[in-house]
Design an enzyme around this catalytic site. Structure first.
Site, PDB file in Angstrom:
ATOM      1  N   ARG A  42       1.000  -1.145   0.070  1.00 58.33           N
ATOM      2  CA  ARG A  42       0.162  -0.169  -0.151  1.00 58.33           C
ATOM      3  C   ARG A  42       0.646   1.218   0.129  1.00 58.33           C
ATOM      4  NH1 ARG A  42      -2.409  -0.669   6.127  1.00 58.33           N
ATOM      5  NH2 ARG A  42      -0.455  -0.053   7.426  1.00 58.33           N
ATOM      6  N   ASN A  93       4.699 -11.578   2.473  1.00 55.90           N
ATOM      7  CA  ASN A  93       5.581 -11.029   3.690  1.00 55.90           C
ATOM      8  C   ASN A  93       5.191 -10.107   4.640  1.00 55.90           C
ATOM      9  OD1 ASN A  93       8.406  -9.851   4.494  1.00 55.90           O
ATOM     10  ND2 ASN A  93       7.478  -8.016   3.501  1.00 55.90           N
ATOM     11  N   TYR A 156      -1.641  -9.997  16.200  1.00 59.41           N
ATOM     12  CA  TYR A 156      -0.472 -10.383  15.472  1.00 59.41           C
ATOM     13  C   TYR A 156       0.078 -11.952  15.800  1.00 59.41           C
ATOM     14  CZ  TYR A 156       4.266 -10.082  13.516  1.00 59.41           C
ATOM     15  OH  TYR A 156       5.722 -10.387  12.879  1.00 59.41           O
TER      16      TYR A 156
END
Length: 263
Positions: A42, A93, A156
């Site tokens: 982005r 990634n 996470y």
């Protein structure tokens, strides 16, 4: 060693980070091997990276994409297909250790899952026809947090745990197509983001020294180029019979005996 990556189309998500970040380093390593890097991210830095590579005569593509939005991911896959028609390797990634812990809102937790795990599923889903065409492979970038916990970052940790689950699920699913699926496990790597985090701490230098002393091999941080090298070897034909594996690049930080600690 010639890894045989020349002319191979390799998609790397979250790769328009600051110079020296893991994704950006992987892209540079791919370019050095003669591969065709496709950056899906982005951040507008990707436009500059695309131009830098093209100015060097390297075929490269940046597709600006919010990886928390699966519709944009689907559109990105269509752009890649229109230009290249195939994908030789997909490196998922993207990852942000965003601190969405138990005190976070449900919206923040769900956003963490969307960015850090659902994006992996969506990229793989929409790129799969191109991977099948090239008999390519998938490499997911994971984190030791999924194995060890960290505290204060439930979103996470859950995401990266899910990434490991998906890695092995896809290794099974894709056997009939000859598509390999592996994951790289990262622990303490000296990236610009890590440096920035250390600088936010009142006792940052002392904290860094304490961490480094606990890394058994050479008492130093893992460098992004070492992760990049492992990624390239793993996606190459030199790893042609490796699938469903979690490859830890961390100087022994996670798995070696605690008796090795310097204190």
């Amino acid at each position: 060693m010639d890894l045989g990556l020349k002319g191979k189309v390799v998609v790397v998500t979250g790769a328009a980070g600051i110079k020296g970040s893991i994704g950006e380093t992987i892209v540079q390593s791919l370019a050095n091997e003669g591969a065709i890097p496709v950056i899906v991210c982005r951040n507008d830095r990707g436009f500059g990276y695309e131009k830098e590579l093209q100015d060097k005569g390297i075929d490269a593509l940046f597709v600006k994409t919010d990886l928390s939005d699966y519709k944009q991911i689907e559109a990105a896959a269509q752009v890649i297909e229109a230009k290249y028609g195939k994908i030789d390797a997909l490196i998922n990634n993207v990852g942000v250790n965003d601190g969405a812990g138990l005190d976070a809102s449900m919206d923040d937790f769900m956003y963490s899952l969307k960015l850090n795990m659902v994006s992996y599923f969506a990229m793989t889903k929409y790129c799969l026809p191109m991977l099948k065409k090239a008999k390519g492979n998938i490499l997911n970038i994971g984190s030791k947090v999924a194995l060890t916990g960290q505290g204060g970052t439930s979103g996470y940790a859950a995401s990266k745990g899910g990434v490991f689950g998906l890695t092995r699920e896809w290794a099974v699913d894709l056997i009939p197509f000859g598509i390999r699926s592996n994951a790289i496990v990262i622990a303490e790597s000296w990236t610009p983001a890590y440096d920035a985090w250390i600088k936010t701490l009142e006792n940052g230098e002392e904290k860094l020294k304490a961490i480094v002393k606990k890394i058994p091999l050479e008492n130093r941080m893992t460098m992004p180029n070492e992760i990049g090298d492992q990624c390239l070897f793993t996606i190459s034909g030199k790893s042609s019979h490796t699938t469903g594996q979690f490859i830890t690049v961390d100087g022994g930080y996670v798995h070696l005996d605690r008796s090795l600690l310097s204190e």
